[in-house]
Design an enzyme around this catalytic site. Sequence first.
Site, short mmCIF file in Angstrom:
data_model
loop_
_atom_site.label_atom_id
_atom_site.label_comp_id
_atom_site.label_asym_id
_atom_site.label_seq_id
_atom_site.Cartn_x
_atom_site.Cartn_y
_atom_site.Cartn_z
N GLU A 39 0.83 -1.21 0.00
CA GLU A 39 0.00 0.00 0.00
C GLU A 39 0.86 1.26 0.00
O GLU A 39 0.52 2.26 -0.61
CB GLU A 39 -0.95 0.00 1.20
CG GLU A 39 -1.97 -1.15 1.20
CD GLU A 39 -2.78 -1.25 -0.09
OE1 GLU A 39 -2.97 -0.22 -0.77
OE2 GLU A 39 -3.20 -2.36 -0.45
N HIS B 287 3.67 6.03 -5.42
CA HIS B 287 3.25 6.28 -6.80
C HIS B 287 2.59 7.67 -6.87
O HIS B 287 2.90 8.48 -7.73
CB HIS B 287 2.29 5.17 -7.22
CG HIS B 287 1.86 5.19 -8.66
ND1 HIS B 287 0.99 4.27 -9.18
CD2 HIS B 287 2.16 6.02 -9.68
CE1 HIS B 287 0.78 4.54 -10.46
NE2 HIS B 287 1.47 5.59 -10.79
ZN LIG Z 1 -2.69 -2.63 -4.58
#
Ligand SMILES: [Zn+2]
Length: 665
Positions: free
Chosen positions: A505, A511
């Site tokens: 996560e 990201h």
């Molecule tokens: Zn994921």
Amino acid sequence: MVTRITSLFLLVSISLLVSYCMNKSEEKTGATASEANALLQKWEGPYNGVPPFDKVEVSLFLPAFEAAMTENRNEIAEIASNKAAPTFANTIEALEKAGTTLKRVQAIYEVWKNNRSTPELEAIQTTMEPRLAAFADSITQNAALFARIEAVNNDPAKKNLTPEQQRLLWRYHTNFVLKGAKLDPASKEKVAAINQQLAGLFAKFSQNQLADESDKYLELTSEKDLDGLPEDLRAAAAEAAAGKNKSGTWIIANTRSSIEPFLTYANRRDLREKAWRMFINRGDNGDANDNNALVTQILQLRAERAKLLGYPTHAHWRLADKMAQTPEKAMQLLEAVWTPAVGRVKEEVKDMQQLADKAGDKIKIEPWDYRYYAEKVRKARYDLDQDEVKQYLQLEKLREGMFFVAGELFNFAFEQVTDVPVFHPDVRVYKVTDKTSGQQVGMWYFDPYAREGKRSGAWMTAYREQETLNGNITTIVSNNCNFIKGKPGEPVLISWEDAETLFHEFGHALHGLNSKVTYPLLSGTNTATDYVEFPSQILERWLSTPEVLQKYALHYKTGQPIPQALVDKINNASKFNQGFATVELIASALIDMKLHLAGSAKIDPDAFEKENLAALGMPSEIVMRHRTPQFGHIFADDGYSAGYYSYLWSDVLSADAYEAFTEAG
Ligand SMILES: [Zn+2]
């Protein structure tokens, strides 16, 4: 192979939403409320502004939505009726600038929906979800607006746009077309009606699932019931019981984070079976929370909508803009892995059966035995005790380890701040900066613990997307997990699998934090579903690096780093039980795809699941990771529908990329 399945809930991209027809009295309510409604205000305070979680009252949501939709509707009307010839700036860029208030309201609403659900909030969901769906359609079906997008898209001058602008234009045009912008008015109306119906059914589906996960539980009343459970599980179960005013007993919640450890350690086979049945029958009990009829309806509506939109099935429609492109390609990958994975399960079961026979247990391995005996085989074969590993996996130390990785890979520094509002006292907030420049990169909210009203699983959300179109906007991302809190003041210890989830996560969060784009629609994790699991699965792999383990996997009592001998055992055992992990995942992915390739047939979910799993040769010792009536990934919204294969797809990508990375040093 895949060991982690977690969910990423992308916010609906509200920048695409337009006008919603309200009657006059509603409009008046909205206008009055907007003056004082905290949800409508710009996010103020330090760090480029943060969500005003301290000012949220559930009663503010409806008026805030009405006012924000009115504002957005007016913005869209202005863009669509612009007298000037359509250009990228006055159409696409203008759309990107619109809807900021609605995005803020939606972000806070999603936080409440996922983390702080109550009957009052559920009632708002029931009202609001169909209206938001209608609002979204009123934008994508706006003929004047689409004519302008089409004109910009057909203009040869578009080759002069920057690559990012061309991509944005492509995304808008594709989204509009996929949603039915080119349909005749009658078909548009049908699609919009279906979307509203679906939105209501999705909301009901997740409410039923949440109800089954919080209202049903396994209550243990004596020491005998606890046989085999490690100390920390007992403590957590006692805490859970106290939370339900049942002090003196122990409660195993009907969620993955509570059930899986119980199935791994409980010596009481009868209780394992009871726990397992309760868990795999979520949404499937023939009671008020049963999801089967909803699934049948959802599938039929999706099939009908796909036809209207010009696709043979819902799966074909969903994959049209994904990396896999067609359901056939996704199925090929799934089927290629399926047969060897089933073969591996047969070996695993044989090993477990032998061990059980040797111990004189006189049983045949059943699904509620799998985790229990797998753990025993793991111990026997690799001398690896998960409970011993856990003593080195302190949640907070691992969080520091993740920060270390983010610092090494992306030059990020994390600093906890306490001067911003949170939606629950357990939530912590960190300011993320670039180590060299000291510039703020974004904010990271961390909500680690399970609680009533919070959906199960683990996920990442962006409260605000990075962009530079409306100023230098930094992102606000969040990781939410369901770890069991345990005794106050004691370090929370988590399993190796949970540690991987934590890193996974955090990979989604990174990201988002790494986003450097102009336009919000292209920001952060707003990528194809079958790409989005790639960065997160890459980050998982950093957990097992010596750099992380030696500094951050420290024994909770002695502070000593995890011994190399134990790390070697973890590495040796890393391929262990992969048959199980792969089969439970692919079974879910295959059923997801088959349900959405079945067209308009009226489907009985239980029968469909049974028949298709039998045809696939599903080992009787395993169930799907998410059975159909509890498959929130694909029935709580359209998000991962015909898209659960993404976890395997991304895993293939990330395995390749990690090898390339490690080879390159
Ligand atoms: Zn994921």
